[in-house]
Design a protein around this motif. Structure first.
Motif, PDB file in Angstrom:
ATOM      1  N   ARG A  68      72.307  30.642  43.014  1.00 15.07           N
ATOM      2  CA  ARG A  68      71.492  30.533  41.800  1.00 15.07           C
ATOM      3  C   ARG A  68      71.992  31.604  40.843  1.00 15.07           C
ATOM      4  O   ARG A  68      72.050  32.783  41.195  1.00 15.07           O
ATOM      5  CB  ARG A  68      70.014  30.737  42.094  1.00 15.07           C
ATOM      6  CG  ARG A  68      69.156  30.583  40.829  1.00 15.07           C
ATOM      7  CD  ARG A  68      67.698  30.666  41.115  1.00 15.07           C
ATOM      8  NE  ARG A  68      67.349  32.067  41.312  1.00 15.07           N
ATOM      9  CZ  ARG A  68      66.125  32.503  41.564  1.00 15.07           C
ATOM     10  NH1 ARG A  68      65.142  31.648  41.715  1.00 15.07           N
ATOM     11  NH2 ARG A  68      65.891  33.777  41.710  1.00 15.07           N
TER      12      ARG A  68
ATOM     13  N   LEU B  30      65.033  24.702  52.945  1.00  9.73           N
ATOM     14  CA  LEU B  30      65.778  23.584  52.368  1.00  9.73           C
ATOM     15  C   LEU B  30      65.020  22.908  51.228  1.00  9.73           C
ATOM     16  O   LEU B  30      65.640  22.362  50.314  1.00  9.73           O
ATOM     17  CB  LEU B  30      66.115  22.557  53.459  1.00  9.73           C
ATOM     18  CG  LEU B  30      67.189  21.532  53.142  1.00  9.73           C
ATOM     19  CD1 LEU B  30      68.495  22.203  52.738  1.00  9.73           C
ATOM     20  CD2 LEU B  30      67.420  20.626  54.334  1.00  9.73           C
ATOM     21  N   GLU B  31      63.692  22.969  51.222  1.00  9.64           N
ATOM     22  CA  GLU B  31      62.900  22.329  50.173  1.00  9.64           C
ATOM     23  C   GLU B  31      62.439  23.317  49.096  1.00  9.64           C
ATOM     24  O   GLU B  31      62.467  23.009  47.916  1.00  9.64           O
ATOM     25  CB  GLU B  31      61.682  21.637  50.789  1.00  9.64           C
ATOM     26  CG  GLU B  31      62.059  20.469  51.685  1.00  9.64           C
ATOM     27  CD  GLU B  31      60.894  19.937  52.504  1.00  9.64           C
ATOM     28  OE1 GLU B  31      59.759  20.473  52.386  1.00  9.64           O
ATOM     29  OE2 GLU B  31      61.125  19.004  53.294  1.00  9.64           O
TER      30      GLU B  31
ATOM     31  N   MET C 167      73.240  28.945  49.650  1.00  3.66           N
ATOM     32  CA  MET C 167      72.697  28.508  48.368  1.00  3.66           C
ATOM     33  C   MET C 167      73.114  29.491  47.282  1.00  3.66           C
ATOM     34  O   MET C 167      73.334  30.670  47.553  1.00  3.66           O
ATOM     35  CB  MET C 167      71.166  28.439  48.419  1.00  3.66           C
ATOM     36  CG  MET C 167      70.631  27.451  49.418  1.00  3.66           C
ATOM     37  SD  MET C 167      68.838  27.364  49.281  1.00  3.66           S
ATOM     38  CE  MET C 167      68.446  26.577  50.830  1.00  3.66           C
TER      39      MET C 167
ATOM     40  N   TYR D  90      63.564  26.538  48.171  1.00  5.23           N
ATOM     41  CA  TYR D  90      64.544  27.244  47.341  1.00  5.23           C
ATOM     42  C   TYR D  90      65.159  26.336  46.274  1.00  5.23           C
ATOM     43  O   TYR D  90      65.239  26.737  45.113  1.00  5.23           O
ATOM     44  CB  TYR D  90      65.591  27.922  48.219  1.00  5.23           C
ATOM     45  CG  TYR D  90      65.105  29.255  48.746  1.00  5.23           C
ATOM     46  CD1 TYR D  90      65.767  30.433  48.431  1.00  5.23           C
ATOM     47  CD2 TYR D  90      63.971  29.357  49.534  1.00  5.23           C
ATOM     48  CE1 TYR D  90      65.317  31.665  48.891  1.00  5.23           C
ATOM     49  CE2 TYR D  90      63.504  30.571  49.994  1.00  5.23           C
ATOM     50  CZ  TYR D  90      64.182  31.717  49.676  1.00  5.23           C
ATOM     51  OH  TYR D  90      63.722  32.936  50.120  1.00  5.23           O
ATOM     52  N   PRO D  91      65.596  25.108  46.593  1.00  6.33           N
ATOM     53  CA  PRO D  91      66.102  24.240  45.522  1.00  6.33           C
ATOM     54  C   PRO D  91      65.043  23.947  44.446  1.00  6.33           C
ATOM     55  O   PRO D  91      65.381  23.825  43.272  1.00  6.33           O
ATOM     56  CB  PRO D  91      66.513  22.967  46.267  1.00  6.33           C
ATOM     57  CG  PRO D  91      66.890  23.463  47.625  1.00  6.33           C
ATOM     58  CD  PRO D  91      65.870  24.545  47.917  1.00  6.33           C
ATOM     59  N   ALA D  92      63.778  23.897  44.828  1.00  6.32           N
ATOM     60  CA  ALA D  92      62.712  23.674  43.845  1.00  6.32           C
ATOM     61  C   ALA D  92      62.589  24.861  42.891  1.00  6.32           C
ATOM     62  O   ALA D  92      62.046  24.727  41.797  1.00  6.32           O
ATOM     63  CB  ALA D  92      61.388  23.424  44.554  1.00  6.32           C
ATOM     64  N   GLN D  93      63.111  26.024  43.291  1.00 10.52           N
ATOM     65  CA  GLN D  93      63.091  27.212  42.442  1.00 10.52           C
ATOM     66  C   GLN D  93      64.436  27.470  41.771  1.00 10.52           C
ATOM     67  O   GLN D  93      64.704  28.571  41.303  1.00 10.52           O
ATOM     68  CB  GLN D  93      62.676  28.432  43.256  1.00 10.52           C
ATOM     69  CG  GLN D  93      61.235  28.377  43.692  1.00 10.52           C
ATOM     70  CD  GLN D  93      60.756  29.702  44.231  1.00 10.52           C
ATOM     71  OE1 GLN D  93      61.536  30.608  44.509  1.00 10.52           O
ATOM     72  NE2 GLN D  93      59.456  29.810  44.375  1.00 10.52           N
ATOM     73  N   GLY D  94      65.305  26.468  41.759  1.00  9.75           N
ATOM     74  CA  GLY D  94      66.562  26.587  41.025  1.00  9.75           C
ATOM     75  C   GLY D  94      67.777  26.934  41.855  1.00  9.75           C
ATOM     76  O   GLY D  94      68.870  27.082  41.321  1.00  9.75           O
ATOM     77  N   TRP D  95      67.633  27.078  43.173  1.00 14.64           N
ATOM     78  CA  TRP D  95      68.776  27.358  44.037  1.00 14.64           C
ATOM     79  C   TRP D  95      69.513  26.057  44.318  1.00 14.64           C
ATOM     80  O   TRP D  95      68.901  25.007  44.516  1.00 14.64           O
ATOM     81  CB  TRP D  95      68.324  27.990  45.355  1.00 14.64           C
ATOM     82  CG  TRP D  95      67.810  29.382  45.185  1.00 14.64           C
ATOM     83  CD1 TRP D  95      66.544  29.755  44.853  1.00 14.64           C
ATOM     84  CD2 TRP D  95      68.564  30.582  45.309  1.00 14.64           C
ATOM     85  NE1 TRP D  95      66.460  31.124  44.773  1.00 14.64           N
ATOM     86  CE2 TRP D  95      67.679  31.661  45.056  1.00 14.64           C
ATOM     87  CE3 TRP D  95      69.880  30.866  45.618  1.00 14.64           C
ATOM     88  CZ2 TRP D  95      68.090  32.983  45.092  1.00 14.64           C
ATOM     89  CZ3 TRP D  95      70.294  32.185  45.668  1.00 14.64           C
ATOM     90  CH2 TRP D  95      69.406  33.223  45.403  1.00 14.64           C
ATOM     91  N   THR D  96      70.841  26.123  44.357  1.00 11.73           N
ATOM     92  CA  THR D  96      71.682  24.964  44.663  1.00 11.73           C
ATOM     93  C   THR D  96      72.210  25.102  46.077  1.00 11.73           C
ATOM     94  O   THR D  96      72.800  26.126  46.425  1.00 11.73           O
ATOM     95  CB  THR D  96      72.872  24.896  43.685  1.00 11.73           C
ATOM     96  OG1 THR D  96      72.363  24.804  42.354  1.00 11.73           O
ATOM     97  CG2 THR D  96      73.766  23.704  43.987  1.00 11.73           C
ATOM     98  N   VAL D  97      72.007  24.059  46.880  1.00 12.52           N
ATOM     99  CA  VAL D  97      72.506  24.076  48.255  1.00 12.52           C
ATOM    100  C   VAL D  97      74.003  23.803  48.219  1.00 12.52           C
ATOM    101  O   VAL D  97      74.456  22.771  47.729  1.00 12.52           O
ATOM    102  CB  VAL D  97      71.787  23.023  49.128  1.00 12.52           C
ATOM    103  CG1 VAL D  97      72.371  22.999  50.539  1.00 12.52           C
ATOM    104  CG2 VAL D  97      70.288  23.288  49.171  1.00 12.52           C
TER     105      VAL D  97
END
Length: 155
Positions: free
Chosen positions: A118, A93-94, A116, A96-103
């Motif tokens: 991307r 949850l923390e 997610m 993947y979004p930091a690498q550009g993935w959108t939840v």
């Protein structure tokens, strides 16, 4: 398995066959991936590219289906993530979004789910909390984001 899962599975199999045939025509060699005596993949970076895995996570090779390699693979990877289920959930949850993935969605419980996206890829995570005795398992499915979906016709 519901109809949507069957369609996704059929698409992944068809994509794998097409990719496998294209790979046969290629003259470049791909490094082999070692599987240890415990049935776990030795170097997941060769298969999954830059997708991070929780510390200590191990791929269950016999339960995974990985088509392709590197940053363009599709399929399903089953991971042993140890006994700290909460840490594994937070990791995905923390990190993947930091690498550009959108939840797109996240559901937390004994069986947790995350979706997610991307660019042109969709990652789906199914996480099963095995408790302190059994350890936890994450099934990560990677697929093209806008794959053409064919609706089956009734006979």
């Amino acid at each position: 398995m519901n109809g949507m899962h069957r369609l996704l599975w059929a698409f992944l199999v068809a994509a794998g066959l097409a990719g496998g045939l294209a790979g046969c025509a290629s003259t470049s060699s791909t490094p082999s991936v070692g599987v240890g005596p415990d049935g776990k993949v030795q170097n997941p970076v060769q298969l999954l590219g830059q997708l991070p895995l929780p510390p200590g996570a191990a791929i269950r090779a016999e339960q995974s289906l990985i088509i392709g390699a590197g940053d363009n693979w599709v399929g399903r990877v089953v991971l042993d993530v140890g006994r700290d289920f909460d840490a594994a959930y937070r990791f995905f949850l923390e990190t993947y979004p930091a690498q550009g993935w959108t939840v797109v969605s996240a559901v937390r419980g004994k069986n947790s789910f995350m979706v997610m996206t991307r660019q042109e890829r969709t990652a789906t995570f199914e996480m099963v909390d095995g408790g302190m005795l059994a350890g936890s398992v994450v099934s990560m499915t990677m697929a093209p984001r806008n794959a053409a979906v064919m609706v089956p016709k009734k006979p």
